[in-house]
Design an enzyme around this catalytic site. Structure first.
Site, PDB file in Angstrom:
ATOM      1  N   THR A 189     109.689   5.169 -56.901  1.00  0.00           N
ATOM      2  CA  THR A 189     108.613   6.306 -56.228  1.00  0.00           C
ATOM      3  C   THR A 189     107.115   5.800 -56.530  1.00  0.00           C
ATOM      4  OG1 THR A 189     108.213   7.354 -58.696  1.00  0.00           O
ATOM      5  CG2 THR A 189     110.047   8.133 -57.372  1.00  0.00           C
ATOM      6  N   LYS A 216     104.479   0.500 -61.639  1.00  0.00           N
ATOM      7  CA  LYS A 216     103.887   0.179 -62.898  1.00  0.00           C
ATOM      8  C   LYS A 216     103.623   1.500 -63.688  1.00  0.00           C
ATOM      9  CE  LYS A 216     100.362  -1.493 -60.629  1.00  0.00           C
ATOM     10  NZ  LYS A 216     100.915  -1.652 -59.250  1.00  0.00           N
ATOM     11  N   GLY A 272      97.342  -3.557 -43.602  1.00  0.00           N
ATOM     12  CA  GLY A 272      98.264  -2.943 -44.500  1.00  0.00           C
ATOM     13  C   GLY A 272      98.407  -3.336 -46.039  1.00  0.00           C
ATOM     14  N   GLU A 332      94.493  -0.413 -49.154  1.00  0.00           N
ATOM     15  CA  GLU A 332      94.585   1.229 -48.979  1.00  0.00           C
ATOM     16  C   GLU A 332      93.166   1.519 -48.388  1.00  0.00           C
ATOM     17  OE1 GLU A 332      96.787   3.436 -52.002  1.00  0.00           O
ATOM     18  OE2 GLU A 332      97.122   1.499 -52.874  1.00  0.00           O
ATOM     19  N   ASP A 368      94.203  -2.482 -60.668  1.00  0.00           N
ATOM     20  CA  ASP A 368      95.417  -3.175 -60.530  1.00  0.00           C
ATOM     21  C   ASP A 368      95.974  -4.458 -61.379  1.00  0.00           C
ATOM     22  OD1 ASP A 368      98.163  -3.224 -58.962  1.00  0.00           O
ATOM     23  OD2 ASP A 368      97.234  -5.313 -58.429  1.00  0.00           O
ATOM     24  N   LYS A 420      98.152  -4.622 -64.890  1.00  0.00           N
ATOM     25  CA  LYS A 420      99.215  -5.655 -65.118  1.00  0.00           C
ATOM     26  C   LYS A 420      99.018  -6.531 -66.261  1.00  0.00           C
ATOM     27  CE  LYS A 420     100.135  -5.662 -60.166  1.00  0.00           C
ATOM     28  NZ  LYS A 420      99.895  -6.453 -58.889  1.00  0.00           N
TER      29      LYS A 420
END
Lengths: 339, 339
Positions: free
Chosen positions: A96, A125, A206, A209, A220, A224
């Site tokens: 999801t 994540k 793409g 965003e 991001d 991680k």
């Protein structure tokens, strides 16, 4: 034994997993002794279908490709918990969308699976960043497995390498390019674009965003690194505690200056344990020499160098995103869970 | 359960394994639940000792470091088979010198272990290059495991990545720098030495042997490619059937010409399956662009790029040799076999 797979989230990655499973059914059986049925597919937009004896993957893929929907099939009514149990699933593949604030809906889905002894793998994540300890404990308690190869470098097998390929090795430092979007932007800038042009190109392709904050401000890769802190050192670092600097202030002049010094600017995410045992986690644009193993990693590619006591530097370079690449991460985990 | 380890071959690699095991006893127990005793150490020069209850690793290492011998301990008399069984070993770590013609003595040692249901790992290319099929069948028949992480890139976990990290992925091509000695020579040449100077330097540093044929004529990477043919495609290729060209004819002029073209000459070992399903295996000096992921791999470092259906290019860069690095390969395998 037939492995019964439930898929939660049937967007790009979930659909890619179904495609791979469908195409490779015979190979998976013959080469890995992995026999399976998909017994549940649920997607908040496309619909929910389930059959404990196995759904028809060919028909599902036809519907997804032609109508991008599963609404033509008989919908299974009920809560996620009820339908998961009805489906007799033995493993959950969770794909999801990522929500880093709540981890939902993936987190609840994974909790439900583990509580019922159903192993789970995710490419999302959110749940792992928010509740790794809880989920690991739940898995152990219920004799289920929890895997998440896809959360860092999609199917590029970093987590497998740490947990199985380098067993017994003490990893002192991990340093990498863990965000493809920013690496693409920096690569385009080194070829002459300014930041805004490079970002617009990334958006058009793409890779970025509409709201690119998560990437260009380094959130991001910081998430991680927080996940790696747990995997490598067993410690909990809040993403806010990762020293973080994005790339928005990087100018064409800075790129040119680095070039003149036979260097490149890369957004380096790193974590290391110093000789006092303290852990340092950081994401920042960093000037690295052209001979550095990460310097030739351009475009959307990801890479990481692990420095360890017994192996020195081990570098892994590969895809960091992509529908098939991330679907592969789920497949690797599903096969491992079946063993 | 206590894992009882027999070590055959106590040279640099075997000794490194004992050092790692001794240093990390507690970590291995706490982190991996790997509890062990070393119950046999045999080396054709240094001697043979065994104790089914476990040898004293501290004393063994002291003797190896001080006298490079085990002859001060009570020697265990008998054939390898007899002593292995006496030692109650549950796993064999095989690190005798490589013999690519006969595979001996390692091949016989591994056969003995497997026939008795004792799992085996090796860093010695000989047995696996000569008798992989036979050994795999023997392992299966006797419910034992056969592992060989160290035979290609020492502890850099290539084989683990293929067999566990990329499960279900179809690897179409593998292309790499699989010999550190020749890569060191080519690197030195690109910095100004001629071939003879670079070879002499490699020999002085212990990277090349007195008779360097196996490296500079490309035999060593050719054997590794033949092993990969089996691992990737399940086919048997004789090392003589690998198209092979060494680096002895590479001149300073050729290196300079490549440099002028923003390229580098590397000894590339490759294997790929074409669209007709045919396998092509080759070792040859190859001019690659400076932006190629293998171009920045200099000195004795090894690297390999795997091209697969689902992940595109995945590159692994790391040590290709070294006592600790290869000892780590044995350790990884021993822990995996215990699971």
């Amino acid at each position: 034994m037939i492995n019964k797979i439930a898929l939660a989230g049937c967007g790009n990655v979930g659909t890619a997993l179904l495609e791979i499973l469908h195409e490779k059914r015979n190979i998976l059986k013959n080469k890995y002794n992995f026999v399976f049925e998909v017994t549940m597919v649920t997607d908040i937009i496309k619909g929910t279908i389930a059959d404990p004896n196995g759904l028809d993957l060919g028909k599902i893929l036809e519907a997804l490709h032609e109508k991008n929907s599963l609404k033509n099939f008989k919908q299974k009514e009920g809560t996620f918990d009820e339908i998961l149990l009805y489906s007799n699933a033995t493993m959950l593949a969770e794909a999801t969308p990522t929500n880093l604030k709540t981890g939902e809906p993936g987190l609840s889905f994974i909790r439900t699976a583990l509580k019922n002894g159903i192993s789970a793998t995710m490419t999302n994540k959110g749940p792992i960043a928010i509740a790794m300890n809880e989920l690991m404990a739940l898995a152990k308690e219920n004799d289920a497995q929890l895997k998440y190869e896809g959360v860092i470098m999609s199917g590029t097998p970093l987590i497998n390498m740490i947990s199985s390929g380098m067993t017994g090795c003490d990893i002192i430092k991990a340093e990498g390019i863990l965000n493809g979007t920013t690496n693409f932007i920096l690569t385009e800038m080194s070829e002459g674009m300014n930041f805004d042009e490079a970002l617009a190109t990334a958006q058009a392709l793409g890779y970025a965003e509409t709201d690119p904050t998560g990437d260009i401000e380094g959130w991001d890769p910081a998430v991680k690194i927080a996940i790696l802190a747990k995997i490598l050192y067993g410690i909990d670092i809040n993403v806010n505690d990762v020293e973080r600097e994005g790339i928005t202030h990087i100018t064409a002049e800075m790129i040119d200056k680095a070039k003149a010094e036979k260097s490149k600017i890369k957004l380096i995410a790193s974590i290391h344990r110093d000789c006092n045992g303290e852990i340092h986690a950081k994401v920042a644009p960093t000037k690295i020499s052209r001979s550095h193993p990460l310097a030739s990693v351009d475009g959307i590619t990801n890479a990481i160098t692990l420095t360890s006591d017994n192996l020195g530097e081990t570098t892994l370079i590969g895809a960091g995103a992509g529908r098939k690449e991330t679907g592969q991460a789920l497949l690797t985990d599903l096969i491992a869970m079946a063993k």
